[in-house]
Motif scaffolding. Structure first.
Motif, PDB file in Angstrom:
ATOM      1  N   GLU A  23       0.818  -1.202   0.000  1.00  7.47           N
ATOM      2  CA  GLU A  23       0.000   0.000   0.000  1.00  7.47           C
ATOM      3  C   GLU A  23       0.863   1.268   0.000  1.00  7.47           C
ATOM      4  OE1 GLU A  23      -3.058   1.992   3.052  1.00  7.47           O
ATOM      5  OE2 GLU A  23      -3.690   0.031   2.284  1.00  7.47           O
ATOM      6  N   MET A  24       2.003   1.220   0.666  1.00  5.90           N
ATOM      7  CA  MET A  24       2.878   2.393   0.723  1.00  5.90           C
ATOM      8  C   MET A  24       3.548   2.692  -0.616  1.00  5.90           C
ATOM      9  SD  MET A  24       2.230   3.607   3.566  1.00  5.90           S
ATOM     10  CE  MET A  24       3.354   4.977   3.535  1.00  5.90           C
ATOM     11  N   VAL A  25       3.583   1.717  -1.509  1.00  7.07           N
ATOM     12  CA  VAL A  25       4.081   1.977  -2.868  1.00  7.07           C
ATOM     13  C   VAL A  25       2.906   2.009  -3.849  1.00  7.07           C
ATOM     14  CG1 VAL A  25       6.436   1.166  -2.480  1.00  7.07           C
ATOM     15  CG2 VAL A  25       4.684  -0.473  -3.205  1.00  7.07           C
ATOM     16  N   HIS A  26       1.726   2.333  -3.316  1.00  3.95           N
ATOM     17  CA  HIS A  26       0.511   2.567  -4.095  1.00  3.95           C
ATOM     18  C   HIS A  26       0.024   1.340  -4.847  1.00  3.95           C
ATOM     19  CE1 HIS A  26       1.020   6.714  -3.012  1.00  3.95           C
ATOM     20  NE2 HIS A  26       2.262   6.672  -3.474  1.00  3.95           N
ATOM     21  N   LEU A  27       0.152   0.174  -4.232  1.00  2.00           N
ATOM     22  CA  LEU A  27      -0.379  -1.052  -4.801  1.00  2.00           C
ATOM     23  C   LEU A  27      -1.358  -1.670  -3.811  1.00  2.00           C
ATOM     24  CD1 LEU A  27       2.863  -2.658  -6.288  1.00  2.00           C
ATOM     25  CD2 LEU A  27       0.979  -1.642  -7.558  1.00  2.00           C
ATOM     26  N   ALA A  28      -2.638  -1.513  -4.080  1.00  5.79           N
ATOM     27  CA  ALA A  28      -3.651  -2.109  -3.220  1.00  5.79           C
ATOM     28  C   ALA A  28      -3.679  -3.615  -3.468  1.00  5.79           C
ATOM     29  CB  ALA A  28      -5.010  -1.499  -3.499  1.00  5.79           C
ATOM     30  N   ALA A  29      -3.690  -4.382  -2.395  1.00  4.74           N
ATOM     31  CA  ALA A  29      -3.677  -5.836  -2.545  1.00  4.74           C
ATOM     32  C   ALA A  29      -4.433  -6.501  -1.406  1.00  4.74           C
ATOM     33  CB  ALA A  29      -2.245  -6.353  -2.582  1.00  4.74           C
ATOM     34  N   GLU A  30      -4.946  -7.660  -1.711  1.00  2.00           N
ATOM     35  CA  GLU A  30      -5.545  -8.519  -0.700  1.00  2.00           C
ATOM     36  C   GLU A  30      -4.546  -9.651  -0.477  1.00  2.00           C
ATOM     37  OE1 GLU A  30      -9.047 -11.623  -1.061  1.00  2.00           O
ATOM     38  OE2 GLU A  30      -9.810  -9.549  -1.086  1.00  2.00           O
ATOM     39  N   VAL A  31      -4.177  -9.883   0.783  1.00  2.00           N
ATOM     40  CA  VAL A  31      -3.161 -10.888   1.094  1.00  2.00           C
ATOM     41  C   VAL A  31      -3.739 -11.845   2.133  1.00  2.00           C
ATOM     42  CG1 VAL A  31      -0.781 -11.270   1.823  1.00  2.00           C
ATOM     43  CG2 VAL A  31      -1.385  -9.122   0.696  1.00  2.00           C
ATOM     44  N   THR A  32      -3.757 -13.137   1.798  1.00  2.00           N
ATOM     45  CA  THR A  32      -4.334 -14.132   2.704  1.00  2.00           C
ATOM     46  C   THR A  32      -3.525 -15.431   2.666  1.00  2.00           C
ATOM     47  OG1 THR A  32      -5.780 -14.935   0.944  1.00  2.00           O
ATOM     48  CG2 THR A  32      -6.711 -13.304   2.446  1.00  2.00           C
ATOM     49  N   PHE A  33      -3.684 -16.207   3.723  1.00  2.22           N
ATOM     50  CA  PHE A  33      -3.086 -17.542   3.734  1.00  2.22           C
ATOM     51  C   PHE A  33      -4.005 -18.490   2.995  1.00  2.22           C
ATOM     52  CE2 PHE A  33      -0.107 -16.153   6.893  1.00  2.22           C
ATOM     53  CZ  PHE A  33       0.985 -16.962   6.649  1.00  2.22           C
ATOM     54  N   LEU A  34      -3.445 -19.216   2.036  1.00  2.00           N
ATOM     55  CA  LEU A  34      -4.219 -20.194   1.277  1.00  2.00           C
ATOM     56  C   LEU A  34      -3.992 -21.604   1.815  1.00  2.00           C
ATOM     57  CD1 LEU A  34      -3.513 -18.779  -2.307  1.00  2.00           C
ATOM     58  CD2 LEU A  34      -5.466 -18.304  -0.806  1.00  2.00           C
ATOM     59  N   GLN A  35      -2.756 -21.879   2.253  1.00  2.00           N
ATOM     60  CA  GLN A  35      -2.408 -23.168   2.843  1.00  2.00           C
ATOM     61  C   GLN A  35      -1.466 -22.903   4.017  1.00  2.00           C
ATOM     62  OE1 GLN A  35      -1.507 -26.630   0.239  1.00  2.00           O
ATOM     63  NE2 GLN A  35      -1.367 -25.084  -1.376  1.00  2.00           N
ATOM     64  N   ASP A  36      -1.498 -23.808   4.980  1.00  2.00           N
ATOM     65  CA  ASP A  36      -0.652 -23.628   6.158  1.00  2.00           C
ATOM     66  C   ASP A  36      -0.221 -25.001   6.668  1.00  2.00           C
ATOM     67  OD1 ASP A  36       0.597 -22.831   8.495  1.00  2.00           O
ATOM     68  OD2 ASP A  36      -1.031 -21.513   9.123  1.00  2.00           O
ATOM     69  N   ARG A  37       1.079 -25.179   6.806  1.00  2.00           N
ATOM     70  CA  ARG A  37       1.601 -26.453   7.325  1.00  2.00           C
ATOM     71  C   ARG A  37       1.073 -26.761   8.718  1.00  2.00           C
ATOM     72  NH1 ARG A  37       7.765 -27.587   5.434  1.00  2.00           N
ATOM     73  NH2 ARG A  37       7.077 -28.759   3.632  1.00  2.00           N
ATOM     74  N   LEU A  38       0.831 -25.724   9.507  1.00  2.00           N
ATOM     75  CA  LEU A  38       0.311 -25.937  10.856  1.00  2.00           C
ATOM     76  C   LEU A  38      -1.103 -26.509  10.836  1.00  2.00           C
ATOM     77  CD1 LEU A  38       1.524 -22.766  12.793  1.00  2.00           C
ATOM     78  CD2 LEU A  38       2.446 -25.087  12.898  1.00  2.00           C
ATOM     79  N   LYS A  39      -1.753 -26.427   9.695  1.00  2.00           N
ATOM     80  CA  LYS A  39      -3.110 -26.969   9.553  1.00  2.00           C
ATOM     81  C   LYS A  39      -3.125 -28.249   8.740  1.00  2.00           C
ATOM     82  CE  LYS A  39      -5.273 -22.540  10.194  1.00  2.00           C
ATOM     83  NZ  LYS A  39      -6.189 -21.531   9.704  1.00  2.00           N
ATOM     84  N   GLY A  40      -1.934 -28.841   8.550  1.00  2.00           N
ATOM     85  CA  GLY A  40      -1.847 -30.124   7.868  1.00  2.00           C
ATOM     86  C   GLY A  40      -1.575 -30.061   6.379  1.00  2.00           C
ATOM     87  N   ASP A  41      -1.431 -28.875   5.823  1.00  2.00           N
ATOM     88  CA  ASP A  41      -1.131 -28.759   4.394  1.00  2.00           C
ATOM     89  C   ASP A  41       0.336 -29.099   4.137  1.00  2.00           C
ATOM     90  OD1 ASP A  41      -3.751 -27.857   3.666  1.00  2.00           O
ATOM     91  OD2 ASP A  41      -3.224 -25.871   4.435  1.00  2.00           O
ATOM     92  N   ALA A  42       0.651 -29.418   2.896  1.00  6.36           N
ATOM     93  CA  ALA A  42       2.013 -29.813   2.535  1.00  6.36           C
ATOM     94  C   ALA A  42       2.987 -28.641   2.567  1.00  6.36           C
ATOM     95  CB  ALA A  42       2.019 -30.448   1.143  1.00  6.36           C
ATOM     96  N   VAL A  43       2.479 -27.433   2.267  1.00  5.06           N
ATOM     97  CA  VAL A  43       3.316 -26.229   2.231  1.00  5.06           C
ATOM     98  C   VAL A  43       2.557 -25.085   2.895  1.00  5.06           C
ATOM     99  CG1 VAL A  43       4.579 -26.856   0.121  1.00  5.06           C
ATOM    100  CG2 VAL A  43       2.454 -25.549  -0.040  1.00  5.06           C
ATOM    101  N   THR A  44       3.259 -23.986   3.074  1.00  7.32           N
ATOM    102  CA  THR A  44       2.617 -22.747   3.503  1.00  7.32           C
ATOM    103  C   THR A  44       2.521 -21.874   2.264  1.00  7.32           C
ATOM    104  OG1 THR A  44       3.530 -22.914   5.730  1.00  7.32           O
ATOM    105  CG2 THR A  44       2.798 -20.737   5.006  1.00  7.32           C
ATOM    106  N   GLU A  45       1.312 -21.419   1.956  1.00  7.70           N
ATOM    107  CA  GLU A  45       1.085 -20.636   0.748  1.00  7.70           C
ATOM    108  C   GLU A  45       0.360 -19.340   1.095  1.00  7.70           C
ATOM    109  OE1 GLU A  45      -1.077 -21.068  -3.638  1.00  7.70           O
ATOM    110  OE2 GLU A  45      -1.181 -22.716  -2.200  1.00  7.70           O
ATOM    111  N   ILE A  46       0.947 -18.228   0.666  1.00  4.15           N
ATOM    112  CA  ILE A  46       0.354 -16.907   0.866  1.00  4.15           C
ATOM    113  C   ILE A  46      -0.129 -16.407  -0.485  1.00  4.15           C
ATOM    114  CG2 ILE A  46       0.770 -14.525   1.598  1.00  4.15           C
ATOM    115  CD1 ILE A  46       3.074 -15.622   3.342  1.00  4.15           C
ATOM    116  N   GLY A  47      -1.397 -16.043  -0.549  1.00  4.79           N
ATOM    117  CA  GLY A  47      -1.965 -15.536  -1.793  1.00  4.79           C
ATOM    118  C   GLY A  47      -1.967 -14.016  -1.804  1.00  4.79           C
TER     119      GLY A  47
END
Length: 181
Positions: A141-165
């Motif tokens: 946002e500070m470089v004027h790029l609006a974005a939505e950022v969320t966790f899609l997968q998380d190893r702590l929840k049993g997924d194979a990898v941690t993925e940030i969308g």
């Protein structure tokens, strides 16, 4: 108090283990303070956002990177430079939309969970590392790029990898037209 001329500014670094343990203590305290996981997730995101809007200045000063010309370049910069600089890991990047505005950062190893085995059953909807989403969103946002950022997968929840969308909310063409007006 001023610094003597010619003296280089000292970079204060803390050990990775201390940072990870301190972060774990922060999340544990938030879990005690808030009953709902959603409230903890929101708090972590807000904290991360505050960090991100300040961290971008440090990142730009220390990395000396050039302006990114596309969302793809921006996602690569986040993964290859920022994550490496601040967390010591380099996630892989994949584009997940034909429009070219949705990307995934895939972490094979997430340093923030080095000392966490699993989430308690009663905290199943907790996004333990949600601070990272806020940091990325705030910095963008500070470089004027609006974005939505969320966790899609998380190893702590049993997924194979941690993925940030990361979904950039404006199309690149929209930004070009605004500049030309």
């Amino acid at each position: 108090m001023s610094r003597p001329p010619g003296r280089k500014q000292e970079n204060h670094k803390i050990s990775r283990e201390l940072f990870v343990l301190t972060y774990g203590a922060l999340v544990a305290q938030l879990c005690k303070d808030y009953e709902k996981d959603e409230d903890v997730n929101t708090c972590l995101d807000r904290m991360g956002y505050g960090i991100g809007i300040r961290l971008i200045d440090d990142f730009l000063a220390r990395s000396a990177v050039k302006k990114c010309r596309s969302y793809s370049e921006t996602a690569d910069m986040i993964a290859q430079v920022a994550f490496k600089m601040y967390l010591g890991v380099t996630p892989s990047v994949s584009c997940s939309s034909a429009a070219g505005n949705e990307f995934s950062l895939i972490l094979d190893k997430n340093p923030l969970v080095d000392f966490v085995e699993e989430l308690p059953a009663e905290r199943a909807s907790l996004c333990y590392c949600n601070l990272l989403c806020g940091v990325i969103r705030g910095a963008l946002e500070m470089v004027h790029l609006a974005a939505e950022v969320t966790f899609l997968q998380d190893r702590l929840k049993g997924d194979a990898v941690t993925e940030i969308g990361i979904t950039f909310l404006r199309k690149a063409e929209d930004r070009k037209h605004k500049r030309n007006k």
